[in-house]
Design a protein around this motif. Structure first.
Motif, PDB file in Angstrom:
ATOM      1  N   ILE A  10     -65.911 -43.167  -4.549  1.00  0.00           N
ATOM      2  CA  ILE A  10     -65.651 -42.103  -4.166  1.00  0.00           C
ATOM      3  C   ILE A  10     -65.854 -41.150  -4.350  1.00  0.00           C
ATOM      4  O   ILE A  10     -65.970 -40.369  -6.137  1.00  0.00           O
ATOM      5  CB  ILE A  10     -64.182 -42.653  -3.601  1.00  0.00           C
ATOM      6  CG1 ILE A  10     -63.775 -43.389  -3.035  1.00  0.00           C
ATOM      7  CG2 ILE A  10     -62.998 -40.928  -2.713  1.00  0.00           C
ATOM      8  CD1 ILE A  10     -62.101 -43.926  -3.168  1.00  0.00           C
ATOM      9  N   THR A  11     -66.670 -39.660  -3.977  1.00  0.00           N
ATOM     10  CA  THR A  11     -67.447 -38.623  -4.391  1.00  0.00           C
ATOM     11  C   THR A  11     -66.399 -37.507  -4.774  1.00  0.00           C
ATOM     12  O   THR A  11     -66.695 -36.861  -5.704  1.00  0.00           O
ATOM     13  CB  THR A  11     -68.501 -37.592  -3.634  1.00  0.00           C
ATOM     14  OG1 THR A  11     -68.085 -37.472  -2.493  1.00  0.00           O
ATOM     15  CG2 THR A  11     -69.545 -38.871  -2.764  1.00  0.00           C
ATOM     16  N   GLU A  12     -64.460 -37.886  -4.704  1.00  0.00           N
ATOM     17  CA  GLU A  12     -64.302 -36.840  -4.946  1.00  0.00           C
ATOM     18  C   GLU A  12     -62.971 -36.802  -5.034  1.00  0.00           C
ATOM     19  O   GLU A  12     -63.149 -37.680  -3.752  1.00  0.00           O
ATOM     20  CB  GLU A  12     -64.745 -35.237  -4.852  1.00  0.00           C
ATOM     21  CG  GLU A  12     -63.689 -35.034  -3.285  1.00  0.00           C
ATOM     22  CD  GLU A  12     -64.604 -33.662  -3.463  1.00  0.00           C
ATOM     23  OE1 GLU A  12     -63.706 -32.924  -2.637  1.00  0.00           O
ATOM     24  OE2 GLU A  12     -65.820 -33.425  -3.038  1.00  0.00           O
ATOM     25  N   PHE A  36     -70.865 -34.614  -6.433  1.00  0.00           N
ATOM     26  CA  PHE A  36     -71.441 -35.748  -6.037  1.00  0.00           C
ATOM     27  C   PHE A  36     -71.932 -34.954  -5.497  1.00  0.00           C
ATOM     28  O   PHE A  36     -72.979 -34.562  -4.151  1.00  0.00           O
ATOM     29  CB  PHE A  36     -71.212 -36.371  -5.943  1.00  0.00           C
ATOM     30  CG  PHE A  36     -70.976 -37.405  -6.871  1.00  0.00           C
ATOM     31  CD1 PHE A  36     -72.158 -38.344  -7.037  1.00  0.00           C
ATOM     32  CD2 PHE A  36     -69.472 -38.285  -7.223  1.00  0.00           C
ATOM     33  CE1 PHE A  36     -72.242 -39.143  -8.606  1.00  0.00           C
ATOM     34  CE2 PHE A  36     -69.830 -38.963  -8.334  1.00  0.00           C
ATOM     35  CZ  PHE A  36     -71.104 -39.542  -8.633  1.00  0.00           C
ATOM     36  N   GLN A  37     -71.964 -33.486  -5.238  1.00  0.00           N
ATOM     37  CA  GLN A  37     -72.799 -32.144  -4.253  1.00  0.00           C
ATOM     38  C   GLN A  37     -74.208 -32.305  -4.110  1.00  0.00           C
ATOM     39  O   GLN A  37     -75.042 -31.661  -3.579  1.00  0.00           O
ATOM     40  CB  GLN A  37     -71.736 -31.119  -3.890  1.00  0.00           C
ATOM     41  CG  GLN A  37     -70.511 -30.912  -2.809  1.00  0.00           C
ATOM     42  CD  GLN A  37     -69.917 -30.187  -3.159  1.00  0.00           C
ATOM     43  OE1 GLN A  37     -70.837 -28.489  -3.181  1.00  0.00           O
ATOM     44  NE2 GLN A  37     -68.590 -29.634  -2.992  1.00  0.00           N
ATOM     45  N   SER A  38     -74.219 -32.724  -5.407  1.00  0.00           N
ATOM     46  CA  SER A  38     -75.581 -32.353  -5.991  1.00  0.00           C
ATOM     47  C   SER A  38     -76.599 -33.638  -5.950  1.00  0.00           C
ATOM     48  O   SER A  38     -76.116 -35.274  -6.012  1.00  0.00           O
ATOM     49  CB  SER A  38     -76.329 -32.154  -7.688  1.00  0.00           C
ATOM     50  OG  SER A  38     -76.790 -32.640  -8.032  1.00  0.00           O
ATOM     51  N   LEU A  52     -70.242 -46.254  -0.326  1.00  0.00           N
ATOM     52  CA  LEU A  52     -69.836 -44.806  -0.579  1.00  0.00           C
ATOM     53  C   LEU A  52     -68.820 -44.106   0.079  1.00  0.00           C
ATOM     54  O   LEU A  52     -69.526 -44.092   1.525  1.00  0.00           O
ATOM     55  CB  LEU A  52     -71.870 -44.527  -0.389  1.00  0.00           C
ATOM     56  CG  LEU A  52     -71.524 -42.194  -0.589  1.00  0.00           C
ATOM     57  CD1 LEU A  52     -71.213 -42.308  -2.606  1.00  0.00           C
ATOM     58  CD2 LEU A  52     -73.084 -41.367  -0.680  1.00  0.00           C
ATOM     59  N   LEU A  53     -68.196 -43.675  -0.270  1.00  0.00           N
ATOM     60  CA  LEU A  53     -67.045 -42.865   0.809  1.00  0.00           C
ATOM     61  C   LEU A  53     -67.432 -41.104   0.460  1.00  0.00           C
ATOM     62  O   LEU A  53     -66.786 -41.415  -0.715  1.00  0.00           O
ATOM     63  CB  LEU A  53     -65.722 -43.097   0.411  1.00  0.00           C
ATOM     64  CG  LEU A  53     -64.260 -42.991   1.668  1.00  0.00           C
ATOM     65  CD1 LEU A  53     -63.491 -43.934   1.448  1.00  0.00           C
ATOM     66  CD2 LEU A  53     -64.390 -41.513   1.703  1.00  0.00           C
ATOM     67  N   CYS A  54     -67.626 -40.152   1.533  1.00  0.00           N
ATOM     68  CA  CYS A  54     -67.632 -38.638   0.340  1.00  0.00           C
ATOM     69  C   CYS A  54     -67.431 -38.102   1.893  1.00  0.00           C
ATOM     70  O   CYS A  54     -67.393 -38.769   2.917  1.00  0.00           O
ATOM     71  CB  CYS A  54     -70.145 -39.177   0.606  1.00  0.00           C
ATOM     72  SG  CYS A  54     -70.796 -39.525   2.352  1.00  0.00           S
ATOM     73  N   MET A  55     -67.464 -36.803   0.872  1.00  0.00           N
ATOM     74  CA  MET A  55     -67.847 -35.607   1.686  1.00  0.00           C
ATOM     75  C   MET A  55     -68.845 -34.915   2.767  1.00  0.00           C
ATOM     76  O   MET A  55     -69.870 -35.572   2.136  1.00  0.00           O
ATOM     77  CB  MET A  55     -67.221 -34.552   1.018  1.00  0.00           C
ATOM     78  CG  MET A  55     -65.903 -34.895   0.367  1.00  0.00           C
ATOM     79  SD  MET A  55     -65.044 -35.961   1.028  1.00  0.00           S
ATOM     80  CE  MET A  55     -64.552 -37.618  -0.116  1.00  0.00           C
ATOM     81  N   LEU A  56     -68.588 -34.254   3.918  1.00  0.00           N
ATOM     82  CA  LEU A  56     -69.525 -33.642   4.279  1.00  0.00           C
ATOM     83  C   LEU A  56     -70.365 -33.131   3.649  1.00  0.00           C
ATOM     84  O   LEU A  56     -71.462 -32.879   3.634  1.00  0.00           O
ATOM     85  CB  LEU A  56     -69.215 -32.647   5.561  1.00  0.00           C
ATOM     86  CG  LEU A  56     -68.353 -33.113   6.767  1.00  0.00           C
ATOM     87  CD1 LEU A  56     -67.877 -31.985   8.195  1.00  0.00           C
ATOM     88  CD2 LEU A  56     -69.634 -33.431   7.295  1.00  0.00           C
ATOM     89  N   SER A  57     -69.944 -32.534   2.423  1.00  0.00           N
ATOM     90  CA  SER A  57     -70.584 -31.221   1.480  1.00  0.00           C
ATOM     91  C   SER A  57     -71.823 -31.940   0.461  1.00  0.00           C
ATOM     92  O   SER A  57     -72.488 -31.808  -0.309  1.00  0.00           O
ATOM     93  CB  SER A  57     -69.796 -30.825   0.237  1.00  0.00           C
ATOM     94  OG  SER A  57     -69.139 -31.771   0.276  1.00  0.00           O
ATOM     95  N   VAL A  58     -71.542 -33.646   1.033  1.00  0.00           N
ATOM     96  CA  VAL A  58     -72.230 -34.443  -0.133  1.00  0.00           C
ATOM     97  C   VAL A  58     -73.464 -34.630   0.291  1.00  0.00           C
ATOM     98  O   VAL A  58     -73.880 -35.361   1.758  1.00  0.00           O
ATOM     99  CB  VAL A  58     -71.399 -35.824  -0.173  1.00  0.00           C
ATOM    100  CG1 VAL A  58     -72.688 -36.973  -1.108  1.00  0.00           C
ATOM    101  CG2 VAL A  58     -70.790 -35.330  -1.223  1.00  0.00           C
ATOM    102  N   PRO A  59     -74.512 -34.929   0.387  1.00  0.00           N
ATOM    103  CA  PRO A  59     -76.060 -34.902   0.520  1.00  0.00           C
ATOM    104  C   PRO A  59     -76.253 -36.257   0.899  1.00  0.00           C
ATOM    105  O   PRO A  59     -77.220 -36.653   0.038  1.00  0.00           O
ATOM    106  CB  PRO A  59     -77.113 -34.075   0.596  1.00  0.00           C
ATOM    107  CG  PRO A  59     -76.407 -33.696  -1.277  1.00  0.00           C
ATOM    108  CD  PRO A  59     -75.293 -34.214  -1.206  1.00  0.00           C
TER     109      PRO A  59
END
Length: 327
Positions: A10-12, A36-38, A52-59
């Motif tokens: 989970i990215t954040e 993980f925005q990087s 991977l469970l991520c946010m819109l800001s994660v590429p």
């Protein structure tokens, strides 16, 4: 990591109930906000993870997914998914999920709140009071737009657009809309909505324009200088879709030149950066991407993403997972 369980990144931080739900099933790692925005950081660390469970800001790019040799699913903590290379995911056999429906009502409420705050100059009036300028009732103080019998033009008449339209109808507004296709007759009748095929024509006829569309090649910078010049000078603009639907330089110029009367923006093209000219523009309400920010909605978003992950990792048939995205 326990080798007997799948591994989930989970990215954040997200609501604790969602994390606990996933920890009953898997080994879960929660990243630090922003790390993980990087793309480079994600590439370096994605390999051990099955999901991977991520946010819109994660590429979630082609390079990320190729580095994630164990990845079976990417679930976005959002209804949109323009941060994910869906075609590459499909070619690699990686499922992609988003979270439709669960944030519709919260976003409909929020859009109505933005319209009320913007049309009645609430931010400016409160600041006036806080600055010690309020000396008593003023007959010409902070005059705004009354909504009854005004035209609300909605670009993107999906679930959220329709939720906003229902609320605006309760305030006596007339609904115009532009969409990739017309609504079915029953939905159109329920909203007493009028379809406008050309977005520029909608701009001309609307007292308020609301952006509720996905970001695509066709909607990128849809609101440009030409669109803004076609809006009436008293008109207001609301955006809770994606920042890049607006040419922010053109909007800032229109606001500073009073070509339109105001704008309320919840999203920005280069988040978290906000164009400096927008920060100084008059009658502008700028907020940090909080349209879905209620306890209930954020938890529901997380649980829908989590359940998609669990279903995929358990080998459930794709047809039984309603929030998977088809490339």
């Amino acid at each position: 990591m326990n080798s007997g369980k799948p591994n989930i990144l989970i990215t954040e931080p997200i609501p604790a109930k969602v994390i606990d739900h996933l920890r009953d099933f898997a080994n879960v790692t929660v990243g630090e906000k922003g790390y993980f925005q990087s793309e480079e950081n994600l590439i370096n660390e994605i390999q051990p993870y099955d999901a991977l469970l991520c946010m819109l800001s994660v590429p979630v790019t082609e390079a990320v997914m190729k580095a994630g040799s164990n990845l079976k699913i990417v679930a976005n903590f959002a209804v949109g998914y323009d941060n994910i290379d869906v075609e590459t995911a499909g070619s690699l056999g990686i499922r992609v999920a988003n979270t439709p429906d669960v944030l519709t009502e919260a976003c409909g409420d929020y859009a109505m709140g933005l319209l009320l705050a913007l049309s009645r100059k609430l931010k400016e009036a409160e600041q006036y009071l806080r600055d010690g300028n309020f000396k008593g009732w003023e007959p010409l103080g902070f005059l705004g737009m009354e909504l009854r019998n005004r035209n609300l033009g909605i670009i993107g008449m999906g679930r959220i657009g329709q939720a906003f339209a229902h609320r605006a109808r309760a305030f006596g507004m007339n609904i115009l809309y532009h969409n990739r296709s017309k609504l079915d007759p029953d939905s159109e009748k329920a909203l007493d909505a009028t379809y406008i095929e050309d977005s520029g024509e909608l701009a001309e006829k609307s007292d308020v324009v609301s952006l509720n569309c996905p970001l695509t090649d066709n909607t990128h910078h849809l609101v440009d200088s030409d669109f803004l010049n076609r809006m009436p000078v008293h008109a207001l603009l609301i955006n809770i879709s994606r920042g890049a639907v607006i040419d922010e330089v053109a909007l800032a110029e229109a606001l500073h030149n009073k070509a339109i009367a105001g704008a309320a923006l919840d999203v920005f093209e280069k988040e978290p950066e906000v164009h400096p000219k927008l920060l100084t523009a008059p009658n502008t309400l700028l907020l940090p991407h909080i349209a879905s920010a209620t306890h209930r909605t954020r938890q529901d978003i997380g649980m829908l993403a989590a359940d998609a992950i669990i279903s995929v990792l358990n080998g459930k048939d794709d047809r039984e997972i309603p929030n998977l995205i088809t490339p």
